[in-house]
Design a protein around this motif. Sequence first.
Motif, PDB file in Angstrom:
ATOM      1  N   GLU A   1       0.811  -1.212   0.000  1.00 44.15           N
ATOM      2  CA  GLU A   1       0.000   0.000   0.000  1.00 44.15           C
ATOM      3  C   GLU A   1       0.849   1.269   0.000  1.00 44.15           C
ATOM      4  N   CYS A   2       2.151   1.130   0.227  1.00 42.04           N
ATOM      5  CA  CYS A   2       3.043   2.297   0.298  1.00 42.04           C
ATOM      6  C   CYS A   2       3.638   2.617  -1.065  1.00 42.04           C
ATOM      7  N   VAL A   3       3.660   3.902  -1.392  1.00 41.54           N
ATOM      8  CA  VAL A   3       4.295   4.350  -2.630  1.00 41.54           C
ATOM      9  C   VAL A   3       5.751   4.704  -2.398  1.00 41.54           C
ATOM     10  N   ALA A   4       6.128   4.928  -1.127  1.00 37.71           N
ATOM     11  CA  ALA A   4       7.500   5.329  -0.810  1.00 37.71           C
ATOM     12  C   ALA A   4       7.788   5.058   0.656  1.00 37.71           C
ATOM     13  N   VAL A   5       9.080   4.997   0.981  1.00 35.55           N
ATOM     14  CA  VAL A   5       9.520   4.865   2.366  1.00 35.55           C
ATOM     15  C   VAL A   5      10.760   5.731   2.557  1.00 35.55           C
ATOM     16  N   SER A   6      10.823   6.418   3.692  1.00 34.61           N
ATOM     17  CA  SER A   6      11.952   7.297   3.996  1.00 34.61           C
ATOM     18  C   SER A   6      12.693   6.800   5.229  1.00 34.61           C
ATOM     19  N   VAL A   7      13.976   7.138   5.300  1.00 35.15           N
ATOM     20  CA  VAL A   7      14.802   6.798   6.453  1.00 35.15           C
ATOM     21  C   VAL A   7      15.224   8.085   7.151  1.00 35.15           C
ATOM     22  N   THR A   8      15.840   7.956   8.305  1.00 32.04           N
ATOM     23  CA  THR A   8      16.359   9.120   9.016  1.00 32.04           C
ATOM     24  C   THR A   8      17.639   9.616   8.345  1.00 32.04           C
ATOM     25  N   CYS A   9      17.743  10.934   8.238  1.00 28.55           N
ATOM     26  CA  CYS A   9      18.926  11.562   7.652  1.00 28.55           C
ATOM     27  C   CYS A   9      19.783  12.197   8.739  1.00 28.55           C
TER      28      CYS A   9
ATOM     29  N   VAL B   1      25.402  16.416   8.301  1.00 36.07           N
ATOM     30  CA  VAL B   1      26.729  16.748   8.812  1.00 36.07           C
ATOM     31  C   VAL B   1      27.124  18.098   8.240  1.00 36.07           C
ATOM     32  N   VAL B   2      27.046  19.130   9.038  1.00 34.13           N
ATOM     33  CA  VAL B   2      27.389  20.484   8.597  1.00 34.13           C
ATOM     34  C   VAL B   2      28.780  20.774   9.127  1.00 34.13           C
ATOM     35  N   SER B   3      29.803  20.462   8.331  1.00 38.28           N
ATOM     36  CA  SER B   3      31.173  20.441   8.827  1.00 38.28           C
ATOM     37  C   SER B   3      31.666  21.811   9.286  1.00 38.28           C
ATOM     38  N   PHE B   4      31.227  22.901   8.601  1.00 40.02           N
ATOM     39  CA  PHE B   4      31.763  24.208   8.974  1.00 40.02           C
ATOM     40  C   PHE B   4      31.149  24.742  10.260  1.00 40.02           C
ATOM     41  N   ARG B   5      30.092  24.098  10.770  1.00 38.53           N
ATOM     42  CA  ARG B   5      29.542  24.477  12.064  1.00 38.53           C
ATOM     43  C   ARG B   5      29.943  23.499  13.155  1.00 38.53           C
ATOM     44  N   GLY B   6      30.506  22.375  12.763  1.00 40.36           N
ATOM     45  CA  GLY B   6      31.055  21.438  13.732  1.00 40.36           C
ATOM     46  C   GLY B   6      30.038  20.601  14.474  1.00 40.36           C
ATOM     47  N   HIS B   7      28.835  20.461  13.925  1.00 36.45           N
ATOM     48  CA  HIS B   7      27.866  19.617  14.601  1.00 36.45           C
ATOM     49  C   HIS B   7      26.948  18.958  13.577  1.00 36.45           C
ATOM     50  N   ALA B   8      26.198  17.957  14.024  1.00 34.85           N
ATOM     51  CA  ALA B   8      25.268  17.245  13.149  1.00 34.85           C
ATOM     52  C   ALA B   8      23.859  17.397  13.688  1.00 34.85           C
ATOM     53  N   SER B   9      22.886  17.293  12.799  1.00 40.02           N
ATOM     54  CA  SER B   9      21.485  17.280  13.187  1.00 40.02           C
ATOM     55  C   SER B   9      20.813  16.101  12.499  1.00 40.02           C
ATOM     56  N   TYR B  10      19.590  15.803  12.924  1.00 36.89           N
ATOM     57  CA  TYR B  10      18.883  14.647  12.392  1.00 36.89           C
ATOM     58  C   TYR B  10      17.525  15.064  11.865  1.00 36.89           C
ATOM     59  N   ASN B  11      17.102  14.371  10.834  1.00 34.29           N
ATOM     60  CA  ASN B  11      15.823  14.663  10.213  1.00 34.29           C
ATOM     61  C   ASN B  11      15.076  13.347   9.962  1.00 34.29           C
ATOM     62  N   PRO B  12      13.959  13.092  10.666  1.00 33.08           N
ATOM     63  CA  PRO B  12      13.218  13.996  11.543  1.00 33.08           C
ATOM     64  C   PRO B  12      13.970  14.311  12.834  1.00 33.08           C
ATOM     65  N   SER B  13      13.646  15.459  13.405  1.00 33.91           N
ATOM     66  CA  SER B  13      14.428  15.998  14.520  1.00 33.91           C
ATOM     67  C   SER B  13      14.337  15.145  15.776  1.00 33.91           C
ATOM     68  N   TRP B  14      13.288  14.335  15.903  1.00 32.09           N
ATOM     69  CA  TRP B  14      13.153  13.516  17.114  1.00 32.09           C
ATOM     70  C   TRP B  14      14.014  12.263  17.073  1.00 32.09           C
ATOM     71  N   MET B  15      14.688  12.030  15.943  1.00 31.41           N
ATOM     72  CA  MET B  15      15.533  10.843  15.820  1.00 31.41           C
ATOM     73  C   MET B  15      17.005  11.180  16.025  1.00 31.41           C
ATOM     74  N   ASP B  16      17.772  10.200  16.470  1.00 34.83           N
ATOM     75  CA  ASP B  16      19.225  10.272  16.456  1.00 34.83           C
ATOM     76  C   ASP B  16      19.737   8.842  16.364  1.00 34.83           C
ATOM     77  N   GLU B  17      21.041   8.684  16.409  1.00 36.27           N
ATOM     78  CA  GLU B  17      21.618   7.360  16.188  1.00 36.27           C
ATOM     79  C   GLU B  17      21.454   6.417  17.379  1.00 36.27           C
ATOM     80  N   SER B  18      21.018   6.943  18.517  1.00 36.10           N
ATOM     81  CA  SER B  18      20.880   6.103  19.702  1.00 36.10           C
ATOM     82  C   SER B  18      19.505   5.439  19.796  1.00 36.10           C
ATOM     83  N   ARG B  19      18.536   5.914  19.005  1.00 39.28           N
ATOM     84  CA  ARG B  19      17.183   5.391  19.103  1.00 39.28           C
ATOM     85  C   ARG B  19      16.986   4.218  18.164  1.00 39.28           C
ATOM     86  N   GLU B  20      16.232   3.240  18.611  1.00 41.24           N
ATOM     87  CA  GLU B  20      15.905   2.087  17.789  1.00 41.24           C
ATOM     88  C   GLU B  20      14.393   1.870  17.849  1.00 41.24           C
ATOM     89  N   GLU B  21      13.731   2.062  16.732  1.00 43.41           N
ATOM     90  CA  GLU B  21      12.290   1.870  16.663  1.00 43.41           C
ATOM     91  C   GLU B  21      11.953   1.094  15.401  1.00 43.41           C
TER      92      GLU B  21
END
Length: 268
Positions: free
Chosen positions: A55-63, A66-86
């Motif tokens: 029934e799905c036309v598409a599936v997305s993963v967490t992104c 890596v913004v190297s010139f600011r020295g930090h990373a963010s996640y999209n969607p924002s509620w996700m990070d590499e420590s969560r497993e769902e």
Amino acid sequence: MNIRLYQQQNAGPAVARNKGLELAQGEYMAFMDADDYWKDGYIQKTVDFMKNHHECVAVSVTCKNVVSFRGHASYNPSWMDESREEAPFILKDFLSDWAEYCHVGTCSTTMRTDVARQTKGMRTDLRITEDYEFWIYLSTFGKWGVIPEVLYVSDGGDVTQTLGWLNKMEKRWRNAPSIAEWEKRIVAAKPELHDDEGYKRARGRISRNLTYCQLLSGRLSLSRHEALEYGNYFTKDAIGRLMNVAKHSSITWWMLAKFLRYRECHRQ
């Protein structure tokens, strides 16, 4: 693995992606940009999900951004990070989730090739937010899945540094269309979306971005009209709030344009 290389004159990302859609021979397809990469398992996990959820036309993963010139990373969607497993799941309301998290990235999504072809691809007349328009239009063809795992990494920092922020953005600001122009394919396909709260919020997120670009490119009348029409659904960041305060007077709108232009020209 069979790899087919096709080269053509640079005509913008939509034209390139549409050519890929035209040439694709598999049941599933995905886009990939030069400054992005997939982690091990992206292809297998997204394809397995699509095979198990017809029934799905598409599936997305967490992104991971890596913004190297600011020295930090963010996640999209924002509620996700590499420590969560769902566990993977199907979105109940794609538009509401997209309006909240803007969770679909250009290279984070695997889609059914036949359905993507039904959309006729990305609009080549849009040179900004053409990807957002495509994802929302594609979502009208069926359900959307999510794999809440960091399987896609984007790093555009070096590109931004090389081009220079202002030089990169000037062209984008000039190319920003009106919302009426931006949404015409979507509402033609599903006129009932005019009354859909999720779509209003998603359109508000888009309008906030396009209004900002119109304002910075000197189109004060158009940008103020957009703010008056769609401002109640702007994202509630500092700029969105400022535009909603300034929109009620042409003088304050002009002052906001001067301030934002100065801010962009002196961005560090």
